[in-house]
Design a protein around this motif. Structure first.
Motif, short mmCIF file in Angstrom:
data_model
loop_
_atom_site.label_atom_id
_atom_site.label_comp_id
_atom_site.label_asym_id
_atom_site.label_seq_id
_atom_site.Cartn_x
_atom_site.Cartn_y
_atom_site.Cartn_z
N PRO A 197 13.57 11.20 103.38
CA PRO A 197 14.57 11.09 104.42
C PRO A 197 15.84 10.21 103.98
O PRO A 197 17.11 10.70 104.46
N GLN A 198 15.74 9.27 102.99
CA GLN A 198 16.85 8.63 102.33
C GLN A 198 17.70 9.73 101.91
O GLN A 198 18.79 9.35 101.73
N VAL A 199 17.22 10.45 100.91
CA VAL A 199 17.96 11.52 99.94
C VAL A 199 18.49 12.30 101.07
O VAL A 199 19.72 12.66 100.88
N TYR A 200 17.78 12.81 101.88
CA TYR A 200 18.32 14.03 102.88
C TYR A 200 19.61 13.43 103.74
O TYR A 200 20.32 14.09 103.82
N ALA A 201 19.58 12.09 103.92
CA ALA A 201 20.57 11.61 104.75
C ALA A 201 21.88 11.60 103.98
O ALA A 201 22.92 11.89 104.37
N ASN A 256 13.55 22.97 101.13
CA ASN A 256 12.77 21.42 101.67
C ASN A 256 11.44 21.70 100.94
O ASN A 256 10.79 20.68 100.27
N LYS A 257 10.84 22.83 100.70
CA LYS A 257 9.54 23.01 100.06
C LYS A 257 9.59 22.74 98.50
O LYS A 257 8.62 22.21 97.70
N VAL A 283 16.76 19.60 106.68
CA VAL A 283 16.46 18.52 107.13
C VAL A 283 15.55 18.67 108.45
O VAL A 283 14.25 18.12 108.71
N TRP A 284 15.59 19.87 109.21
CA TRP A 284 15.01 20.22 110.36
C TRP A 284 13.50 20.51 110.01
O TRP A 284 12.59 20.20 110.94
N MET A 285 13.27 20.87 108.76
CA MET A 285 11.72 21.36 108.18
C MET A 285 11.25 20.22 107.63
O MET A 285 10.04 20.29 107.22
N MET A 286 11.77 19.06 107.58
CA MET A 286 11.29 18.06 106.65
C MET A 286 9.76 17.45 106.94
O MET A 286 9.13 17.38 106.12
N PHE A 287 9.39 17.58 108.26
CA PHE A 287 8.03 17.28 108.53
C PHE A 287 7.00 18.11 107.74
O PHE A 287 5.65 17.87 107.81
#
Length: 427
Positions: free
Chosen positions: A169-173, A152-153, A29-33
């Motif tokens: 972000p929806q799936v990650y939440a 994440n990659k 999540v932290w590396m999402m961007f």
């Protein structure tokens, strides 16, 4: 009679497993961007500096909160602190999919970034379940959750292709919410692991004045801060430098992120066996060589010869570049574990506080460096200037380590410590 090894309770292994899973998800999540930032950069019309700030914003809060989280873990226990921390991030991750303006992403990113503080919770939490001789291994296994950057990659580009960036972000939440439940069910608490209540907050913060803590902060700003920064930067670097698609770029960037996370456990085992000093020293030298080669920009040269001018191209192709990044990822995986072996050895009663301080320094490195990468690229137009900057930072650490550690150690002669190889020949 040979001494028998201290038995490790089954509870300790359960804590280590669910904590590592939780940290992997938090890091993902932290590396999402690092991935969704690329379509956002195009949509929002960002320059390199603005892109660097976007990717680094979650890293800021994840870094600043590390010291208080480490202290709270010492006081209240890792189980309750980790559970609350992950639960708080779920609404922010979900809201990310509704952001439309640049400032929306920056503000929500600050709250999503809290997930990055999980490192300074889990490190002391898992370490205290293991004997000192196995703490390097335990912290290394937990730290392998850094591989969430590689997850994440792999995951984000697939979700991007299926439903656009908002699906990520929806799936990650949803994944984070499931992880909260899994962690609570699989973790445990032990009152013996808490710091006595007579230890004051101000007493714990006095560690900031310790020169050894500052030195470990410098080391960690490279092996962790540099890792976070490059993990965020590499996908867009591949896209810009080599003209690759986001999916291909993310796959190649994982060649750095994956070993940089997974092999941290190996670094912990090596640190237990050979000591934190030896492992860190070699990590810095390998980093120095790799970053020197990565720093060289794509160059066109024309040389006057007896047969007239001849032109040459000098620069790394995508294969050589990826190979060097792979080696650098391995080195930094070992270095992340060896720095925390130093902490386990020198501060056994204050692992939470010191790991929070050192983690803060590493996290701030991960926040500042992407912004500096972007500013340097906007200023010079040279993409490899990011590696030039990291090369200089490694030089500082090598000099510092030499004057404070290596110079005081007799590396040759009768008083030098015997290597494992020489001991085996002596038998």
């Amino acid at each position: 009679m040979a001494a028998t090894a201290t038995p490790i309770p089954r509870q300790a292994w359960s804590v280590l497993i669910v904590s590592t899973i939780a940290f992997t998800v938090c890091f993902m999540v932290w590396m999402m961007f690092g991935v969704i930032g690329i379509p956002l950069k195009k949509t929002l019309g960002l320059n390199a500096t603005e892109f660097g700030l976007l990717t680094a914003t979650p890293v800021l809060t994840g870094s600043l909160i590390r010291v208080p989280l480490g202290i709270w873990t010492d006081r209240y226990g890792g189980r309750i602190v980790m559970t609350l921390l992950m639960a708080v991030t779920v609404p922010a991750i979900w809201l990310m999919s509704y952001a439309t303006a640049y400032w929306h992403f920056l503000v929500i990113g600050l709250f999503v970034g809290l997930a990055g503080g999980s490192f300074s919770v889990g490190t002391p939490y898992v370490a205290r379940w293991f004997p000192k001789s196995r703490q390097g291994m335990a912290m290394g296994v937990y730290g392998a959750g850094n591989s969430g950057s590689a997850v994440n990659k792999f995951a984000a580009p697939v979700l991007l292709a299926i439903g656009g960036w908002t699906l990520v972000p929806q799936v990650y939440a949803a994944v984070m919410l499931g992880t909260v439940i899994l962690f609570w069910l699989g973790s445990s608490s032990d009152p013996k692991h808490l710091v006595p209540s007579n230890v004051k907050f101000s007493d714990q913060l006095k560690m900031l004045k310790d020169p050894k803590v500052l030195k470990y902060c410098q080391y960690y700003s490279i092996v962790f801060g540099g890792y976070v920064a490059l993990a965020l930067w590499m996908v867009q670097y591949y896209v810009g430098e080599f003209g690759l698609s986001i999916q291909t770029a993310a796959l190649l960037a994982a060649c750095f992120s994956l070993p940089g996370g997974v092999l941290r456990a190996v670094g912990g085992i090596l640190s237990d066996k050979f000591g934190a000093h030896q492992v860190t020293w070699w990590v810095l030298w390998v980093s120095w060589v790799c970053l020197f080669l990565l720093s060289y920009p794509q160059t066109e040269m024309t040389i006057t010869t007896v047969n007239g001018p001849r032109s040459f191209h000098v620069g790394l192709n995508v294969y050589a570049f990826t190979a060097l990044m792979f080696i650098l990822g391995i080195a930094w995986a070992f270095g992340k574990a060896s720095v925390f072996k130093y902490i386990g050895n020198d501060y056994p009663d204050n692992i939470g506080t010191v790991s929070g301080i050192v983690g803060l320094a590493g996290g701030l490195g991960g926040f500042v460096l992407p912004i500096m990468f972007g500013a340097l690229m906007d200023l010079t137009g040279i993409r490899s200037s990011a590696f030039m900057l990291m090369y200089g930072v490694v030089w500082v650490s090598l000099i510092w380590m030499y004057w404070t550690e290596v110079r005081k150690t007799e590396m040759m002669g009768t008083n030098a410590p015997a290597s494992p190889l020489s001991r085996s020949f002596a038998r």
